[in-house]
Write an enzyme that holds these catalytic residues in place. Structure first.
Site, mmCIF file in Angstrom:
data_model
loop_
_atom_site.group_PDB
_atom_site.id
_atom_site.type_symbol
_atom_site.label_atom_id
_atom_site.label_comp_id
_atom_site.label_asym_id
_atom_site.label_seq_id
_atom_site.Cartn_x
_atom_site.Cartn_y
_atom_site.Cartn_z
ATOM 1 N N ASN A 9 0.879 -1.172 0.000
ATOM 2 C CA ASN A 9 0.000 0.000 0.000
ATOM 3 C C ASN A 9 0.911 1.216 0.000
ATOM 4 O OD1 ASN A 9 -1.795 2.055 0.503
ATOM 5 N ND2 ASN A 9 -2.240 1.432 2.629
ATOM 6 N N LYS A 11 0.229 4.292 -0.390
ATOM 7 C CA LYS A 11 -0.361 5.516 0.186
ATOM 8 C C LYS A 11 -0.062 6.717 -0.729
ATOM 9 C CE LYS A 11 -0.118 3.356 4.659
ATOM 10 N NZ LYS A 11 -0.103 3.472 6.103
ATOM 11 N N HIS A 96 -9.491 1.573 4.489
ATOM 12 C CA HIS A 96 -8.249 1.746 5.236
ATOM 13 C C HIS A 96 -8.496 2.698 6.405
ATOM 14 C CE1 HIS A 96 -4.182 2.834 6.309
ATOM 15 N NE2 HIS A 96 -3.807 1.715 5.722
ATOM 16 N N GLU A 98 -6.880 5.073 7.522
ATOM 17 C CA GLU A 98 -6.629 6.488 7.212
ATOM 18 C C GLU A 98 -7.839 7.102 6.494
ATOM 19 O OE1 GLU A 98 -2.843 5.791 5.314
ATOM 20 O OE2 GLU A 98 -2.079 5.148 7.264
ATOM 21 N N GLU A 167 -5.724 -4.502 10.351
ATOM 22 C CA GLU A 167 -4.667 -3.528 10.593
ATOM 23 C C GLU A 167 -4.966 -2.771 11.886
ATOM 24 O OE1 GLU A 167 -2.540 -2.521 6.682
ATOM 25 O OE2 GLU A 167 -4.252 -1.176 6.846
ATOM 26 N N GLY A 173 2.324 2.360 10.783
ATOM 27 C CA GLY A 173 3.323 3.408 10.633
ATOM 28 C C GLY A 173 3.973 3.821 11.949
ATOM 29 N N SER A 213 3.149 -2.029 10.477
ATOM 30 C CA SER A 213 4.586 -2.156 10.743
ATOM 31 C C SER A 213 5.117 -3.565 10.482
ATOM 32 C CB SER A 213 4.915 -1.696 12.166
ATOM 33 O OG SER A 213 4.542 -0.334 12.336
HETATM 34 P P1 PGA Z 1 2.706 0.321 7.670
HETATM 35 O O1 PGA Z 1 1.266 0.564 6.989
HETATM 36 O O2 PGA Z 1 3.207 -0.989 7.133
HETATM 37 O O3 PGA Z 1 3.532 1.501 7.249
HETATM 38 O O4 PGA Z 1 2.471 0.270 9.151
HETATM 39 C C1 PGA Z 1 0.375 -0.481 6.750
HETATM 40 C C2 PGA Z 1 -0.884 0.038 6.121
HETATM 41 O O5 PGA Z 1 -1.373 1.099 6.541
HETATM 42 O O6 PGA Z 1 -1.425 -0.565 5.173
#
Ligand code: PGA
Length: 251
Positions: A9, A11, A96, A98, A167, A173, A213
């Site tokens: 992903n 982003k 997601h 976000e 997630e 992140g 992460s």
């Molecule tokens: P990350 O993000 O691996 O940077 O923690 C995962 C995601 O949001 O899909």
């Protein structure tokens, strides 16, 4: 049998040139080292067509990171499921955290997006996960159940096309990963919720990815758990080497 999947992903990262180069690098590495899992890159809308032009469908799938809940029309700036599909993409990330947190996407909108994605032949990667407070107050199973249940008006045939990504928002992140046990417990819970509604066959065949992460150093332990069928990768998907390191956890 359900598939093992590693999906990136990206982003809101990479310019078009950078994105095409990254996709090309990943594609070249995958052709040289055939993966033991399905591999997908989910990229910004602006990159879909160009990335589609440099990847080999046999080793690398393509997805978008979102689509509109509306079919078409006067929605300035929105991108429809049909538009995504017309680029050659096969997948779309929906829900997601976000999008839920920063853009206020709710269950009703996510159901509409999911239906349009499916109607246009896209496979949704549907994200669920609790925030830190819900992890700490113990409501996390209920929170995730209700996010999954938002899709329960889908027919069994349609639900069977969904890939689920768990997630935990507190792990995205942050460098803080759920332990492999926490991931396994939640994935087993998700599978049970699906089984109660759609039966054992659909539940057993649903790929449930872990995200938050995930990196080469922890992917093997996470993916070794019986209900963890791969990962949705953010930060570590932005470099071909670290993304490959995660894919190789399935070797
Ligand atoms: P990350 O993000 O691996 O940077 O923690 C995962 C995601 O949001 O899909």
């Amino acid at each position: 049998m359900r598939k093992n999947i590693v999906a990136g992903n990206w982003k809101m990262n990479t310019t078009l040139d950078e994105g095409v180069e990254l996709a090309n690098d990943i594609n070249t590495l995958l052709l040289a080292n055939k993966p033991n899992c399905d591999v997908i890159v989910c990229v910004p809308f602006t990159h879909l067509t160009s990335v589609h032009g440099v990847i080999d469908k046999e080793v690398l799938g393509l997805g978008a990171e979102n689509c509109s809940e509306h079919e078409k029309g006067a929605y300035t700036g929105e991108v429809s499921a049909a538009m995504v599909k017309s680029t050659g993409a096969q997948y779309v990330i929906l829900g997601h955290s976000e999008r839920r947190q920063y853009f206020g996407e709710n269950n009703e909108q996510l159901l509409a997006k999911t239906k349009l994605a499916l109607a246009n032949g896209l496979m949704p990667i549907f994200c669920v996960g609790e925030v830190l407070e819900e992890r700490e107050n113990g409501s996390y199973n209920d929170v995730v159940s209700s996010q999954i249940e938002a899709l329960f008006s889908l027919s069994p045939e349609d639900f069977g096309k969904i890939i689920v990504a768990y997630e935990p928002v507190w792990a995205i992140g942050t460098g803080k990963t759920a332990t492999a046990e926490q991931a396994q417990d939640m994935h087993a819970h998700i599978r049970k919720v699906i089984e109660e509604k759609y039966g054992k066959e659909i539940a057993d065949n649903t790929s449930i990815l872990y995200g938050g992460s995930c990196k080469p150093s922890n992917a093997k332990e996470l993916f070794a758990k019986p209900d963890v069928d791969g990962g949705l990768i953010g930060g570590a998907a932005l470099q071909a080497d670290s993304f490959m390191g995660i894919i190789e956890a399935f070797n």
